[in-house]
Design a protein around this motif. Structure first.
Motif: not given
Length: 595
Positions: A391-394, A553-556, A369-370, A399-401
């Motif tokens: 996070r983004e895993n795909s 891993g960590v998921t929000n 992920e990022v 726009a990461m707001n």
């Protein structure tokens, strides 16, 4: 493998070291700017937009006068090669049996009626697909770029600064969106239906397609009511407006009288202060000043920006960035260990709410992920706390707001940490913004409706489980970064097991349910999240499956919930540990709010 708890600890250690170095630098570069902030849409609020595709003449002759009668405006996405095709039939790919506006008429629509003019490409070809309504030959990357750039240039030559874009037929993929983002600040879809939730996703604005017969006025009024009730943004999409429209929905026509009825209804809601009418670009969350130095990375990784992985996180000048300056960005490549990009530490005030915006293009990913994390420092520049945000895993372009509010009054500055962890990841970050929303305009975060969400009191205060030996209170610092000591440990058995929250009294509207989940191990399966619904007597009547997390891993955890019917009086969260999954994880920091 996505980012693990140990990965987060490494990031913190590095940040503490760097934070001491950049704290003084940030103070010299910046001063608190909350009082001077000017931000459009700084808090959730009901919005309604009228959008029209193609540049057909009826936008000027039918739609604009109708909306103007009620003090409303719209956005028209123009196909530039069809401009001036005033006779019927014609050769416009959008529709050969309607007349199109001339350039003078488009200018009149903008200057006289106050409409926004956006881009709908040069030729109305599909950006990705072929066949059916699309052309028979797939566009090359260069041809897609030309459709976007040349449309923008044609509009600019007539004094129109188009920053809004809609792809023909709602056709796109992530490569196409990455190209759209070079030239435009937003992209409205077509098949991506629904209302938009603040603070939005600028490069995938959802909409409500309007067609004769299938979307009567009552349905559209209900979407306005939904926007008011849930503080969301409804974007209507029309095509040809006619006094006597075709009753075939596939002709994409709508009646002038029906548009009049909808506009009259919206006017009553606007006059009552319940909703605002905005053109698309005015519906975005934008503003100034941007508190982040070197936000477009035109100076490379400089101006206080740092990385602990200089071989993998590098300045990029390959035109992989975003509007309004796409030439330069930062390239993130996954390595053997997690790599981090750190922003300068920016002075903040505890009573102010902030919005982070960043362009992210995850161009390739195998696993991992990022992620985005906000680190917090005291007045001496020492790291004291942090907040995991997104996070983004795909493979995705967006726009990461996200919003940020300082954790405590001890926080004097904050910095953004962007990490890349996993395998096969190539991503680009650009145009990072940090806007002060201001305490005077943004309501304070709503109190959580669920008790003991941090599990500091163990599994109690209404929390229960059907597996007391495998779903247990944990006090070994496996919880969320803000309060890590206590959490709930989840261990799979041969059958599904559950953690149940207390029942929360609910009313019609939208709720947000958030939590922290760290899946430390798994061989298969998932952790599921389900909402149980009860009537006033406490009897179960329905439920909604919301999310399944099948990655380590960590998921929000970030859920949106609306009661299914007016009979629902209470609801509770059910966390499901799937059987035979080999799963072990930790759950913490549950917040149930009504924004």
């Amino acid at each position: 493998m996505t980012r693990t708890r140990s990965g987060l600890a490494r990031g913190r250690t590095k940040l503490v070291t760097i934070g001491l170095a950049v704290g003084a630098m940030a103070a010299a570069l910046l001063s608190p700017t909350a009082a001077n902030a000017a931000v459009d849409n700084p808090a959730p609020g009901p919005l309604v937009s009228f959008t029209f595709d193609d540049g057909g003449l009826s936008a000027l002759t039918q739609a604009a006068p109708t909306l103007q009668k009620y003090g409303l405006t719209g956005t028209n996405y123009v196909v530039t090669n069809c401009v001036g095709m005033t006779t019927v039939p014609n050769t416009c790919r959008a529709s050969t049996d309607i007349p199109y506006m001339t350039w003078d008429q488009i200018t009149q629509l903008q200057n006289t009626y106050g409409w926004e003019i956006g881009s709908h490409t040069v030729t109305h070809q599909c950006l990705v697909s072929v066949g059916d309504d699309c052309q028979n030959t797939k566009l090359t990357a260069a041809q897609v770029d030309a459709e976007l750039a040349n449309s923008k240039a044609a509009l600019a030559a007539r004094g129109i600064n188009a920053t809004a874009f809609a792809p023909p037929y709602g056709d796109y993929d992530m490569s196409a969106v990455a190209r759209v983002a070079k030239y435009y600040s937003s992209m409205r879809g077509f098949a991506d239906t629904g209302n938009n939730i603040w603070p939005l996703g600028d490069y995938l604005l959802r909409n409500v397609p309007v067609q004769e017969v299938t979307t009567p006025v009552a349905t559209l009024k209900a979407k306005v009511d939904e926007a008011i009730a849930n503080k969301t943004w409804v974007v209507f999409t029309f095509h040809d407006i006619r006094p006597n429209p075709s009753t075939n929905p596939d002709d994409y026509q709508y009646g002038t009288a029906e548009l009049d009825q909808l506009a009259a209804y919206v006017k009553t809601k606007v006059a009552a202060g319940q909703i605002r009418n905005v053109n698309v670009s005015k519906g975005l969350v934008t503003g100034s000043p941007n508190m982040m130095p070197n936000p477009t990375f035109n100076n490379g990784i400089a101006g206080g920006w740092r990385t602990d992985a200089p071989a993998a996180i590098t300045a990029d000048s390959g035109n992989n960035g975003s509007f309004p300056d796409f030439a330069k960005s930062v390239k993130l490549v996954s390595g053997a260990t997690a790599g981090h990009l750190f922003s300068p530490a920016v002075p903040v005030t505890p009573t102010t709410n902030y919005l982070f915006k960043a362009f992210l293009n995850v161009a390739a990913v195998t696993a991992g992920e990022v992620g985005f994390y906000v680190d917090e420092y005291n007045s001496a520049g020492q790291w004291i706390s942090g907040q995991f945000r997104k996070r983004e895993n795909s493979r995705w372009v967006e726009a990461m707001n996200f919003t940020y509010t300082p954790t405590s009054t001890n926080v004097a500055s904050a910095s953004l940490q962007i990490w890349v962890a996993g395998t096969g990841i190539t991503a680009y970050v650009d145009n990072v913004q940090m806007l002060a929303l201001g305490a005077e305009t943004t309501p304070p975060p709503a109190s959580s409706l669920v008790a003991n969400g941090t599990f500091d009191a163990g599994i109690s205060s209404g929390w229960t489980t059907d597996s007391a030996s495998t779903i247990v209170a944990d006090a070994a610092n496996h919880g969320s970064p803000a309060n890590p000591v206590n959490s709930v440990k989840l261990t799979a058995t041969t059958a599904n097991k559950h953690l149940f929250s207390p029942q929360v009294a609910v009313t019609p509207g939208t709720y947000k349910i958030a939590g922290y989940l760290n899946v430390a191990a798994r061989t298969s399966g998932e952790v599921g999240f389900y909402i149980d619904e009860y009537n006033a007597a406490g009897q179960w009547i329905s439920g909604q499956y919301k999310l399944g997390v099948a990655a380590a891993g960590v998921t929000n955890v970030d859920l949106t919930y609306s009661p299914s019917t007016t009979s629902v009086a209470k609801a509770s969260l059910q966390v499901i540990v799937q059987g035979n999954s080999g799963l072990q994880g930790y759950f913490d920091d549950v917040r149930w709010t009504k924004p």
